[in-house]
Write an enzyme that holds these catalytic residues in place. Sequence first.
Site, PDB file in Angstrom:
ATOM      1  N   GLU A   1      -4.684   6.534  -4.419  1.00  0.00           N
ATOM      2  CA  GLU A   1      -5.168   5.775  -5.804  1.00  0.00           C
ATOM      3  C   GLU A   1      -6.313   6.427  -6.090  1.00  0.00           C
ATOM      4  OE1 GLU A   1      -4.474   1.708  -6.157  1.00  0.00           O
ATOM      5  OE2 GLU A   1      -2.610   2.078  -4.999  1.00  0.00           O
TER       6      GLU A   1
ATOM      7  N   HIS B   1      -1.737  -0.798  -9.976  1.00  0.00           N
ATOM      8  CA  HIS B   1      -2.159  -1.743  -9.029  1.00  0.00           C
ATOM      9  C   HIS B   1      -2.728  -3.229  -9.845  1.00  0.00           C
ATOM     10  CE1 HIS B   1      -3.959  -1.707  -4.589  1.00  0.00           C
ATOM     11  NE2 HIS B   1      -3.493  -3.108  -5.063  1.00  0.00           N
TER      12      HIS B   1
ATOM     13  N   ARG C   1       0.920  -1.286  -0.266  1.00  0.00           N
ATOM     14  CA  ARG C   1      -0.055   0.003   0.041  1.00  0.00           C
ATOM     15  C   ARG C   1       0.886   1.224  -0.007  1.00  0.00           C
ATOM     16  NH1 ARG C   1      -3.410  -2.917  -1.423  1.00  0.00           N
ATOM     17  NH2 ARG C   1      -5.312  -3.406  -0.510  1.00  0.00           N
TER      18      ARG C   1
END
Length: 311
Positions: free
Chosen positions: A265, A283, A236
């Site tokens: 994000e 991602h 993360r």
Amino acid sequence: MSVRILSTSPLVGNALQELGNTFPDLLIASFRSSDWDAALGSAEAIVVMLSEPVTESDIQAAPNLKAIGTYSVGVNHLPLSACDAKGIAIVNTPGVLTDSTADIAMALLLSVTRRMPEGEALVRSGAWRGWAPDQFLGISLAGKSCGILGSGPIGKAFARRVQAFGMDPMFWDREGCGGSVDYGSASAPRLALNDLLRRSHVLSLHCPLTDATRGLLDRNALLELPHGAVIINTARGGIIDETAAIELLESGHLGGAGLDVYANEPHLNPKWRSAPRTVLLPHLGSATVETRTAMSELLCDGIARAFRTFQ
Ligand code: DGY
């Protein structure tokens, strides 16, 4: 509108539709759309993506809620204490995305250290004039040490991969218990954070984002890394002080960064886009057909189990 299962997106495969057949009614509505807001009050299960933060207010607005399913292993976007207090089950997708996430971390490590995006762009541009002795010189992995933050399944799977490339994995001793971590094909030492950082030619993040890991890699921590160290983050974004990391890439203290995740994000810090020696992915950690299908099945099984438990 009465809805039993409220999902913000269709999932890969058939599992969600099958769950909806077993437990009608299923509604797919975008996160925080008016339809989603309207259905929340009757929903017994909601399914969200990792980019959709559910709040305590959502829990208050959903008095029938029995389960929150997230199409991810990470649960940092969910109000865990509020769910715990109300007996709402959290259903995530551990296990099935271990290899695909470790694979993308390895792909990032190879891309950064062997400068693949620069080489690919040169060939694609038509400007390549041929082989040269010093063209796009990268960094060899064999013989280098690799610090791994997180000794769960993904951290261990990544350790197996870097060991196969001749690297020496080492794990963060988060609990302060010393000893070593058996990661399947061998074992590797567990070291205190600063010790680990000082020895890591490569540092790869595989720990969850929690109150204990938020901002863990601040400027001082990043400065403990050897000059030229490479960071890989498939965990993360919030674990790293991104401003400090970008400045240390610009100064050359960091030799490169391969990122699949970012704070906030998809609105990443625009400076990432021009930071040197970086490879930036959107991602993709769990993004294979097989993995996403398995995640759907695991998630929907978990919701069905929660419904049966509460019946
Ligand atoms: C997850 O599922 O939480 C991971 O971020 C996948 O990449």
